[in-house]
Design an enzyme around this catalytic site. Structure first.
Site, mmCIF file in Angstrom:
data_model
loop_
_atom_site.group_PDB
_atom_site.id
_atom_site.type_symbol
_atom_site.label_atom_id
_atom_site.label_comp_id
_atom_site.label_asym_id
_atom_site.label_seq_id
_atom_site.Cartn_x
_atom_site.Cartn_y
_atom_site.Cartn_z
ATOM 1 N N LYS A 1 0.920 -1.036 -0.159
ATOM 2 C CA LYS A 1 0.139 -0.013 -0.065
ATOM 3 C C LYS A 1 1.042 1.257 0.012
ATOM 4 O O LYS A 1 1.834 1.292 0.757
ATOM 5 C CB LYS A 1 -0.907 -0.108 1.139
ATOM 6 C CG LYS A 1 -1.871 1.060 1.365
ATOM 7 C CD LYS A 1 -2.839 0.917 2.574
ATOM 8 C CE LYS A 1 -4.093 2.138 2.639
ATOM 9 N NZ LYS A 1 -4.801 1.716 3.695
ATOM 10 N N SER B 1 -9.642 2.450 2.645
ATOM 11 C CA SER B 1 -8.479 3.048 1.743
ATOM 12 C C SER B 1 -7.821 2.183 1.049
ATOM 13 O O SER B 1 -6.584 2.656 0.276
ATOM 14 C CB SER B 1 -7.697 3.980 2.607
ATOM 15 O OG SER B 1 -7.012 3.199 3.672
ATOM 16 N N SER C 1 -10.451 0.635 6.597
ATOM 17 C CA SER C 1 -9.899 0.565 5.386
ATOM 18 C C SER C 1 -9.327 -0.458 4.768
ATOM 19 O O SER C 1 -8.898 -0.395 3.640
ATOM 20 C CB SER C 1 -8.624 1.660 5.691
ATOM 21 O OG SER C 1 -8.975 3.090 5.844
#
Length: 466
Positions: A80, A155, A179
Protein backbone atom coordinates in the site's frame (compact mmCIF):
# COMPACT_ATOMS: atom_id res chain seq x y z
CA UNK A 1 1.61 -17.66 -18.58
CA UNK A 2 -1.54 -15.88 -17.40
CA UNK A 3 -2.91 -19.10 -15.85
CA UNK A 4 -0.30 -18.73 -13.13
CA UNK A 5 -1.94 -15.57 -11.79
CA UNK A 6 -5.08 -17.54 -10.92
CA UNK A 7 -3.12 -19.60 -8.39
CA UNK A 8 -3.53 -18.72 -4.74
CA UNK A 9 -0.45 -17.74 -2.75
CA UNK A 10 -0.49 -21.09 -0.93
CA UNK A 11 -0.58 -22.91 -4.28
CA UNK A 12 2.29 -20.78 -5.55
CA UNK A 13 4.33 -21.54 -2.43
CA UNK A 14 3.84 -25.30 -2.89
CA UNK A 15 4.81 -25.19 -6.57
CA UNK A 16 7.87 -23.07 -5.82
CA UNK A 17 9.08 -25.53 -3.16
CA UNK A 18 8.52 -28.42 -5.57
CA UNK A 19 10.47 -26.53 -8.26
CA UNK A 20 7.49 -26.85 -10.63
CA UNK A 21 7.40 -23.11 -11.19
CA UNK A 22 9.96 -20.36 -10.72
CA UNK A 23 9.70 -17.04 -8.97
CA UNK A 24 10.62 -15.34 -12.23
CA UNK A 25 7.74 -17.07 -14.03
CA UNK A 26 5.28 -15.99 -11.33
CA UNK A 27 6.59 -12.43 -11.36
CA UNK A 28 6.43 -12.21 -15.15
CA UNK A 29 2.86 -13.53 -15.11
CA UNK A 30 1.78 -10.92 -12.55
CA UNK A 31 3.53 -8.12 -14.46
CA UNK A 32 1.74 -9.18 -17.62
CA UNK A 33 -1.61 -9.14 -15.82
CA UNK A 34 -0.83 -5.67 -14.44
CA UNK A 35 -0.03 -4.48 -17.95
CA UNK A 36 -3.33 -5.90 -19.23
CA UNK A 37 -5.71 -4.73 -16.54
CA UNK A 38 -4.22 -1.89 -14.51
CA UNK A 39 -4.91 0.85 -17.08
CA UNK A 40 -8.63 0.21 -16.54
CA UNK A 41 -8.70 -0.03 -12.74
CA UNK A 42 -5.73 2.12 -11.61
CA UNK A 43 -4.81 -0.15 -8.72
CA UNK A 44 -0.98 -0.21 -8.96
CA UNK A 45 0.37 3.34 -9.00
CA UNK A 46 4.13 2.76 -8.82
CA UNK A 47 5.48 -0.33 -10.58
CA UNK A 48 8.92 -1.76 -9.77
CA UNK A 49 9.16 -4.35 -12.53
CA UNK A 50 12.94 -4.54 -12.98
CA UNK A 51 13.55 -4.58 -9.26
CA UNK A 52 10.97 -7.34 -8.83
CA UNK A 53 12.49 -9.48 -11.58
CA UNK A 54 15.92 -9.12 -9.98
CA UNK A 55 14.48 -10.18 -6.62
CA UNK A 56 12.74 -13.12 -8.27
CA UNK A 57 15.95 -14.27 -9.98
CA UNK A 58 17.76 -14.21 -6.63
CA UNK A 59 14.88 -16.13 -5.05
CA UNK A 60 15.24 -18.83 -7.71
CA UNK A 61 19.00 -19.00 -7.12
CA UNK A 62 18.31 -19.48 -3.41
CA UNK A 63 15.84 -22.28 -4.13
CA UNK A 64 18.35 -24.05 -6.35
CA UNK A 65 20.76 -24.02 -3.41
CA UNK A 66 18.04 -25.33 -1.10
CA UNK A 67 17.68 -22.07 0.80
CA UNK A 68 14.17 -20.82 1.59
CA UNK A 69 14.13 -17.33 3.10
CA UNK A 70 10.66 -17.62 4.62
CA UNK A 71 7.02 -18.48 4.02
CA UNK A 72 6.64 -15.90 1.21
CA UNK A 73 9.76 -16.97 -0.70
CA UNK A 74 9.26 -16.14 -4.38
CA UNK A 75 5.64 -14.94 -4.05
CA UNK A 76 4.71 -11.57 -5.63
CA UNK A 77 3.34 -8.95 -3.21
CA UNK A 78 2.17 -5.34 -3.51
CA UNK A 79 2.57 -2.65 -0.85
CA UNK A 80 0.00 0.00 0.00
CA UNK A 81 1.26 3.49 -0.82
CA UNK A 82 1.11 4.40 2.87
CA UNK A 83 3.90 1.95 3.74
CA UNK A 84 7.43 3.34 3.42
CA UNK A 85 9.57 1.46 0.89
CA UNK A 86 13.28 2.30 0.82
CA UNK A 87 14.29 3.60 -2.59
CA UNK A 88 10.74 3.40 -4.00
CA UNK A 89 8.39 6.38 -4.28
CA UNK A 90 5.85 6.54 -1.47
CA UNK A 91 3.34 9.38 -1.87
CA UNK A 92 0.75 8.62 0.85
CA UNK A 93 -1.72 9.76 -1.83
CA UNK A 94 -0.72 13.37 -1.11
CA UNK A 95 0.49 15.98 -3.62
CA UNK A 96 2.86 17.24 -0.91
CA UNK A 97 4.68 13.88 -1.10
CA UNK A 98 4.27 13.18 -4.82
CA UNK A 99 8.03 12.71 -5.29
CA UNK A 100 8.86 11.36 -1.82
CA UNK A 101 11.33 8.45 -1.74
CA UNK A 102 11.90 6.97 1.75
CA UNK A 103 15.32 5.79 2.85
CA UNK A 104 13.98 3.15 5.24
CA UNK A 105 11.44 0.33 4.97
CA UNK A 106 8.33 0.24 7.10
CA UNK A 107 8.57 -2.71 9.56
CA UNK A 108 5.80 -4.49 7.63
CA UNK A 109 7.66 -4.08 4.33
CA UNK A 110 10.88 -5.31 5.96
CA UNK A 111 9.18 -8.44 7.29
CA UNK A 112 7.67 -9.24 3.89
CA UNK A 113 11.07 -8.82 2.23
CA UNK A 114 12.83 -10.94 4.86
CA UNK A 115 10.17 -13.65 4.37
CA UNK A 116 11.04 -13.80 0.66
CA UNK A 117 8.19 -11.76 -0.83
CA UNK A 118 8.77 -10.19 -4.26
CA UNK A 119 7.62 -6.55 -4.21
CA UNK A 120 5.95 -5.54 -7.50
CA UNK A 121 5.08 -1.97 -6.53
CA UNK A 122 2.69 0.29 -4.64
CA UNK A 123 -1.11 0.31 -4.58
CA UNK A 124 -3.39 3.33 -4.58
CA UNK A 125 -4.85 4.95 -1.46
CA UNK A 126 -6.68 8.19 -0.63
CA UNK A 127 -4.57 10.93 0.95
CA UNK A 128 -3.03 9.51 4.15
CA UNK A 129 -5.59 6.70 3.96
CA UNK A 130 -8.42 9.11 4.77
CA UNK A 131 -11.78 7.69 3.72
CA UNK A 132 -13.31 4.52 2.34
CA UNK A 133 -13.08 5.60 -1.30
CA UNK A 134 -9.70 5.36 -3.03
CA UNK A 135 -9.14 8.62 -4.91
CA UNK A 136 -6.44 11.27 -4.64
CA UNK A 137 -4.98 14.21 -6.55
CA UNK A 138 -1.76 12.37 -7.38
CA UNK A 139 -3.10 9.27 -9.15
CA UNK A 140 -6.87 9.69 -9.41
CA UNK A 141 -9.46 7.04 -8.54
CA UNK A 142 -9.21 3.27 -8.36
CA UNK A 143 -12.16 1.58 -10.07
CA UNK A 144 -13.99 -1.54 -9.01
CA UNK A 145 -13.07 -4.53 -11.23
CA UNK A 146 -16.63 -5.92 -10.99
CA UNK A 147 -18.09 -2.66 -12.34
CA UNK A 148 -15.65 -0.01 -13.52
CA UNK A 149 -18.20 2.71 -12.86
CA UNK A 150 -18.08 1.93 -9.12
CA UNK A 151 -15.68 2.56 -6.25
CA UNK A 152 -13.20 -0.10 -5.13
CA UNK A 153 -13.63 1.12 -1.56
CA UNK A 154 -10.81 2.32 0.61
CA UNK A 155 -8.46 3.19 1.86
CA UNK A 156 -6.77 -0.05 0.70
CA UNK A 157 -8.77 0.09 -2.53
CA UNK A 158 -5.77 -0.29 -4.79
CA UNK A 159 -4.74 -3.45 -2.95
CA UNK A 160 -8.23 -4.95 -3.15
CA UNK A 161 -8.65 -4.18 -6.85
CA UNK A 162 -5.20 -5.60 -7.65
CA UNK A 163 -6.07 -8.82 -5.82
CA UNK A 164 -9.44 -9.14 -7.54
CA UNK A 165 -7.82 -8.70 -10.96
CA UNK A 166 -5.20 -11.35 -10.10
CA UNK A 167 -2.39 -8.80 -10.49
CA UNK A 168 -0.91 -10.12 -7.25
CA UNK A 169 -1.83 -12.96 -4.87
CA UNK A 170 -0.99 -10.93 -1.72
CA UNK A 171 -1.15 -7.25 -0.79
CA UNK A 172 -0.70 -5.46 2.50
CA UNK A 173 -3.26 -3.00 3.80
CA UNK A 174 -4.12 -0.99 6.87
CA UNK A 175 -7.32 -0.40 8.80
CA UNK A 176 -8.51 2.29 11.16
CA UNK A 177 -12.21 2.58 10.42
CA UNK A 178 -12.59 -0.14 7.81
CA UNK A 179 -9.81 0.75 5.38
CA UNK A 180 -8.92 -2.91 4.88
CA UNK A 181 -12.29 -4.59 5.39
CA UNK A 182 -14.38 -2.24 3.23
CA UNK A 183 -12.37 -2.60 0.00
CA UNK A 184 -12.14 -6.36 0.54
CA UNK A 185 -15.95 -6.41 0.72
CA UNK A 186 -16.32 -4.17 -2.35
CA UNK A 187 -13.88 -6.26 -4.44
CA UNK A 188 -14.79 -9.85 -3.45
CA UNK A 189 -11.48 -10.57 -1.73
CA UNK A 190 -10.48 -11.32 1.86
CA UNK A 191 -8.90 -9.08 4.45
CA UNK A 192 -8.05 -9.40 8.12
CA UNK A 193 -7.97 -6.52 10.59
CA UNK A 194 -5.75 -8.19 13.22
CA UNK A 195 -5.93 -7.64 16.95
CA UNK A 196 -3.91 -4.45 17.60
CA UNK A 197 -0.28 -5.40 18.19
CA UNK A 198 -0.52 -8.67 16.28
CA UNK A 199 1.19 -7.05 13.28
CA UNK A 200 3.34 -4.35 14.88
CA UNK A 201 3.63 -0.87 13.41
CA UNK A 202 6.11 1.92 14.04
CA UNK A 203 4.93 5.45 14.77
CA UNK A 204 6.99 8.51 15.64
CA UNK A 205 3.97 10.48 16.90
CA UNK A 206 1.28 8.07 18.18
CA UNK A 207 2.97 4.86 19.27
CA UNK A 208 0.16 3.97 21.70
CA UNK A 209 -2.68 4.51 19.19
CA UNK A 210 -4.51 1.19 18.77
CA UNK A 211 -7.28 2.07 16.31
CA UNK A 212 -5.07 1.87 13.22
CA UNK A 213 -3.46 -1.47 12.39
CA UNK A 214 -1.60 -2.96 9.41
CA UNK A 215 -2.91 -6.24 8.06
CA UNK A 216 -3.00 -8.76 5.23
CA UNK A 217 -5.21 -8.88 2.14
CA UNK A 218 -5.55 -11.86 -0.20
CA UNK A 219 -8.20 -13.92 -1.98
CA UNK A 220 -8.57 -16.71 0.61
CA UNK A 221 -8.33 -17.26 4.35
CA UNK A 222 -5.47 -19.72 3.78
CA UNK A 223 -3.52 -17.01 1.97
CA UNK A 224 -4.23 -14.56 4.78
CA UNK A 225 -2.87 -17.11 7.26
CA UNK A 226 0.24 -17.64 5.12
CA UNK A 227 0.75 -13.88 5.00
CA UNK A 228 0.23 -13.57 8.76
CA UNK A 229 2.84 -16.25 9.39
CA UNK A 230 5.35 -13.84 7.87
CA UNK A 231 4.22 -10.47 9.24
CA UNK A 232 2.90 -11.27 12.74
CA UNK A 233 5.13 -11.46 15.80
CA UNK A 234 6.79 -9.30 18.42
CA UNK A 235 8.68 -6.16 17.45
CA UNK A 236 9.99 -3.68 20.04
CA UNK A 237 9.10 -0.73 17.78
CA UNK A 238 5.53 -1.11 19.08
CA UNK A 239 4.83 -0.75 22.82
CA UNK A 240 1.83 -3.09 22.63
CA UNK A 241 3.31 -5.66 20.26
CA UNK A 242 2.00 -9.16 21.01
CA UNK A 243 4.62 -11.68 22.13
CA UNK A 244 3.48 -14.57 19.98
CA UNK A 245 5.38 -15.85 16.97
CA UNK A 246 3.93 -15.65 13.48
CA UNK A 247 4.37 -19.39 13.09
CA UNK A 248 1.09 -19.71 15.01
CA UNK A 249 -0.62 -18.98 11.70
CA UNK A 250 1.00 -21.94 9.96
CA UNK A 251 -1.37 -24.31 11.81
CA UNK A 252 -4.21 -26.04 9.91
CA UNK A 253 -7.36 -23.98 9.26
CA UNK A 254 -9.85 -26.84 9.19
CA UNK A 255 -12.68 -26.31 11.68
CA UNK A 256 -15.75 -28.32 12.66
CA UNK A 257 -18.59 -25.83 13.08
CA UNK A 258 -20.83 -28.20 15.02
CA UNK A 259 -21.90 -26.34 18.15
CA UNK A 260 -19.91 -23.19 17.37
CA UNK A 261 -21.88 -20.26 18.79
CA UNK A 262 -22.36 -17.49 16.22
CA UNK A 263 -24.17 -14.25 16.97
CA UNK A 264 -25.65 -12.70 13.83
CA UNK A 265 -26.34 -8.98 13.89
CA UNK A 266 -27.94 -7.80 10.63
CA UNK A 267 -27.50 -4.12 11.52
CA UNK A 268 -25.09 -3.90 14.49
CA UNK A 269 -27.75 -2.35 16.66
CA UNK A 270 -30.03 -0.38 14.38
CA UNK A 271 -27.72 0.93 11.66
CA UNK A 272 -29.36 1.49 8.26
CA UNK A 273 -28.30 -1.22 5.79
CA UNK A 274 -28.96 -1.33 2.06
CA UNK A 275 -31.51 -4.13 1.37
CA UNK A 276 -29.17 -5.76 -1.15
CA UNK A 277 -26.39 -5.97 1.43
CA UNK A 278 -28.82 -7.18 4.09
CA UNK A 279 -30.04 -9.99 1.85
CA UNK A 280 -26.53 -11.24 1.12
CA UNK A 281 -25.44 -11.25 4.78
CA UNK A 282 -28.66 -12.99 5.84
CA UNK A 283 -27.90 -15.79 3.36
CA UNK A 284 -24.40 -16.02 4.83
CA UNK A 285 -25.85 -16.58 8.30
CA UNK A 286 -28.01 -19.35 6.87
CA UNK A 287 -24.92 -20.94 5.33
CA UNK A 288 -23.13 -20.98 8.69
CA UNK A 289 -26.17 -22.61 10.29
CA UNK A 290 -26.24 -25.25 7.55
CA UNK A 291 -22.58 -25.99 8.35
CA UNK A 292 -23.56 -26.85 11.92
CA UNK A 293 -23.02 -23.57 13.76
CA UNK A 294 -25.55 -22.47 16.37
CA UNK A 295 -26.53 -19.14 14.80
CA UNK A 296 -28.60 -16.73 16.85
CA UNK A 297 -29.76 -13.31 15.71
CA UNK A 298 -28.92 -10.79 18.43
CA UNK A 299 -29.76 -7.24 19.39
CA UNK A 300 -26.43 -5.53 19.89
CA UNK A 301 -25.73 -2.05 21.21
CA UNK A 302 -22.35 -0.75 20.07
CA UNK A 303 -23.45 2.88 19.92
CA UNK A 304 -20.88 4.00 22.52
CA UNK A 305 -18.27 3.23 19.87
CA UNK A 306 -19.49 6.20 17.83
CA UNK A 307 -18.21 8.93 20.13
CA UNK A 308 -15.16 6.96 21.22
CA UNK A 309 -14.02 6.36 17.64
CA UNK A 310 -14.60 9.90 16.44
CA UNK A 311 -12.84 11.53 19.39
CA UNK A 312 -9.78 9.30 19.15
CA UNK A 313 -9.65 9.53 15.35
CA UNK A 314 -9.85 13.31 15.25
CA UNK A 315 -7.29 13.64 18.07
CA UNK A 316 -4.96 11.36 16.08
CA UNK A 317 -5.36 13.46 12.92
CA UNK A 318 -4.55 16.70 14.71
CA UNK A 319 -1.51 15.03 16.27
CA UNK A 320 -0.24 13.38 13.08
CA UNK A 321 -1.15 15.82 10.30
CA UNK A 322 -1.86 19.13 12.03
CA UNK A 323 1.51 20.63 11.13
CA UNK A 324 1.34 19.85 7.40
CA UNK A 325 0.91 23.07 5.38
CA UNK A 326 -1.33 21.67 2.63
CA UNK A 327 -3.75 18.76 2.87
CA UNK A 328 -6.96 17.77 1.12
CA UNK A 329 -10.46 18.51 2.46
CA UNK A 330 -11.00 15.17 4.22
CA UNK A 331 -7.71 15.36 6.10
CA UNK A 332 -8.26 19.04 6.87
CA UNK A 333 -11.73 18.31 8.28
CA UNK A 334 -10.36 15.61 10.56
CA UNK A 335 -7.53 17.86 11.75
CA UNK A 336 -9.98 20.66 12.51
CA UNK A 337 -12.18 18.28 14.49
CA UNK A 338 -9.13 17.12 16.40
CA UNK A 339 -8.14 20.63 17.39
CA UNK A 340 -11.49 20.95 19.15
CA UNK A 341 -10.93 17.88 21.32
CA UNK A 342 -10.56 18.65 25.03
CA UNK A 343 -9.20 16.65 27.91
CA UNK A 344 -12.78 16.08 29.03
CA UNK A 345 -13.61 14.70 25.57
CA UNK A 346 -10.74 12.21 25.76
CA UNK A 347 -11.72 11.20 29.29
CA UNK A 348 -15.30 10.50 28.21
CA UNK A 349 -14.12 8.60 25.11
CA UNK A 350 -11.84 6.44 27.24
CA UNK A 351 -14.66 5.75 29.70
CA UNK A 352 -17.02 4.78 26.87
CA UNK A 353 -14.47 2.53 25.23
CA UNK A 354 -13.59 0.83 28.51
CA UNK A 355 -17.24 0.09 29.27
CA UNK A 356 -17.75 -1.22 25.76
CA UNK A 357 -14.71 -3.47 26.03
CA UNK A 358 -16.04 -5.13 29.15
CA UNK A 359 -19.56 -5.56 27.75
CA UNK A 360 -18.13 -7.13 24.60
CA UNK A 361 -15.86 -9.34 26.72
CA UNK A 362 -18.95 -10.67 28.46
CA UNK A 363 -20.70 -11.02 25.09
CA UNK A 364 -17.90 -13.28 23.89
CA UNK A 365 -18.44 -15.43 26.97
CA UNK A 366 -21.78 -16.38 25.42
CA UNK A 367 -20.75 -16.47 21.75
CA UNK A 368 -17.67 -17.54 19.86
CA UNK A 369 -18.11 -15.13 16.95
CA UNK A 370 -20.09 -12.11 15.83
CA UNK A 371 -21.03 -11.90 12.15
CA UNK A 372 -22.46 -8.81 10.52
CA UNK A 373 -22.26 -6.75 7.33
CA UNK A 374 -18.84 -5.32 6.53
CA UNK A 375 -20.23 -2.25 4.79
CA UNK A 376 -23.74 -0.86 5.00
CA UNK A 377 -23.91 -0.43 1.21
CA UNK A 378 -22.57 -2.17 -1.90
CA UNK A 379 -20.06 -0.32 -4.13
CA UNK A 380 -21.21 3.18 -5.10
CA UNK A 381 -20.43 5.37 -8.17
CA UNK A 382 -16.73 6.15 -8.49
CA UNK A 383 -17.42 9.84 -9.16
CA UNK A 384 -19.26 10.14 -5.83
CA UNK A 385 -16.93 11.35 -3.01
CA UNK A 386 -18.75 9.31 -0.37
CA UNK A 387 -22.09 7.73 0.48
CA UNK A 388 -24.65 10.39 1.44
CA UNK A 389 -27.67 8.14 2.09
CA UNK A 390 -28.16 4.56 3.26
CA UNK A 391 -31.55 2.85 2.98
CA UNK A 392 -33.30 6.23 2.97
CA UNK A 393 -31.30 7.62 5.91
CA UNK A 394 -29.18 10.70 5.23
CA UNK A 395 -25.56 10.49 6.35
CA UNK A 396 -24.31 13.57 8.24
CA UNK A 397 -20.73 13.42 6.91
CA UNK A 398 -18.28 11.35 4.90
CA UNK A 399 -17.57 8.97 7.80
CA UNK A 400 -21.04 7.95 8.91
CA UNK A 401 -21.77 5.34 6.23
CA UNK A 402 -18.91 3.19 7.55
CA UNK A 403 -20.14 2.79 11.13
CA UNK A 404 -20.54 -0.96 10.58
CA UNK A 405 -16.74 -1.08 10.30
CA UNK A 406 -15.49 1.64 12.60
CA UNK A 407 -17.67 0.64 15.53
CA UNK A 408 -15.92 -2.75 15.38
CA UNK A 409 -12.51 -1.02 15.28
CA UNK A 410 -13.09 0.23 18.82
CA UNK A 411 -13.49 -3.32 20.20
CA UNK A 412 -9.77 -4.29 20.10
CA UNK A 413 -10.86 -7.47 18.33
CA UNK A 414 -9.83 -9.23 15.10
CA UNK A 415 -12.28 -8.81 12.22
CA UNK A 416 -12.25 -10.42 8.79
CA UNK A 417 -14.03 -9.56 5.58
CA UNK A 418 -14.86 -12.64 3.51
CA UNK A 419 -16.84 -12.72 0.23
CA UNK A 420 -20.47 -13.62 0.96
CA UNK A 421 -22.41 -12.87 -2.21
CA UNK A 422 -23.39 -10.44 -4.92
CA UNK A 423 -26.19 -7.97 -5.42
CA UNK A 424 -28.62 -8.55 -8.31
CA UNK A 425 -26.42 -6.15 -10.30
CA UNK A 426 -23.35 -8.31 -9.68
CA UNK A 427 -21.68 -6.11 -7.06
CA UNK A 428 -19.72 -7.91 -4.31
CA UNK A 429 -20.83 -8.02 -0.68
CA UNK A 430 -18.63 -9.09 2.23
CA UNK A 431 -19.42 -10.76 5.54
CA UNK A 432 -17.67 -9.38 8.63
CA UNK A 433 -16.47 -12.05 11.09
CA UNK A 434 -15.47 -10.66 14.48
CA UNK A 435 -13.75 -12.76 17.13
CA UNK A 436 -12.62 -12.36 20.70
CA UNK A 437 -9.59 -10.10 21.19
CA UNK A 438 -6.42 -12.05 20.31
CA UNK A 439 -8.44 -14.85 18.59
CA UNK A 440 -7.17 -13.98 15.11
CA UNK A 441 -6.56 -17.58 14.08
CA UNK A 442 -10.08 -18.64 15.06
CA UNK A 443 -11.51 -15.85 12.90
CA UNK A 444 -9.48 -17.11 9.94
CA UNK A 445 -10.73 -20.66 10.59
CA UNK A 446 -14.40 -19.60 10.47
CA UNK A 447 -13.72 -17.57 7.34
CA UNK A 448 -12.01 -20.57 5.77
CA UNK A 449 -14.96 -22.85 6.54
CA UNK A 450 -17.38 -20.32 5.05
CA UNK A 451 -15.43 -19.74 1.86
CA UNK A 452 -14.87 -23.48 1.34
CA UNK A 453 -18.64 -23.97 1.52
CA UNK A 454 -19.50 -21.11 -0.83
CA UNK A 455 -16.60 -20.77 -3.27
CA UNK A 456 -17.66 -17.16 -3.89
CA UNK A 457 -14.07 -15.94 -3.95
CA UNK A 458 -13.56 -17.82 -7.23
CA UNK A 459 -15.87 -15.45 -9.13
CA UNK A 460 -13.49 -13.46 -11.33
CA UNK A 461 -14.36 -9.85 -12.30
CA UNK A 462 -15.30 -9.13 -15.88
CA UNK A 463 -13.95 -5.56 -15.86
CA UNK A 464 -17.28 -4.30 -17.16
CA UNK A 465 -18.63 -0.78 -17.12
CA UNK A 466 -17.28 2.66 -17.92
Amino acid sequence: MNELVDLTATEMAALLRAREVSAVELTEACLRRIDETNPRVNAVVTLTAERALDQAARADDDLRRGHVRGPLHGIPVAHKDLADTAGVRTTYGSPAFANHVPTEDDPLVRRIREAGGIALGKTNTPEFGTGSHTVNEVFGATRNPYDLSKSAGGSSGGAAAALACRMVPLADGSDMGGSLRNPASFCNVAGLRPTPGRVPAKSATAAWFTLSVPGPMARTAADLALFMSAIAGFDPVSPFSIREDGETFAAPLDMDLAGVRVAFSPDLGGLPVDPRTAAATARAAETLAALGAKVEQVDLDLSDAEEAFRVYRSWYYALSFGDLPEVGPNVAWNVEQGRKVTGADLARAERLRTGLFHRVREFFGRYDFLVAPVSQVPPFPVEQPYVTEVAGVEMPDYLAWMRSCYWVSVLHAPAMSVPCGFTPEGLPVGLQIVGRPWADMEVLRLGHAFEQATGLWRTVPGLDGA
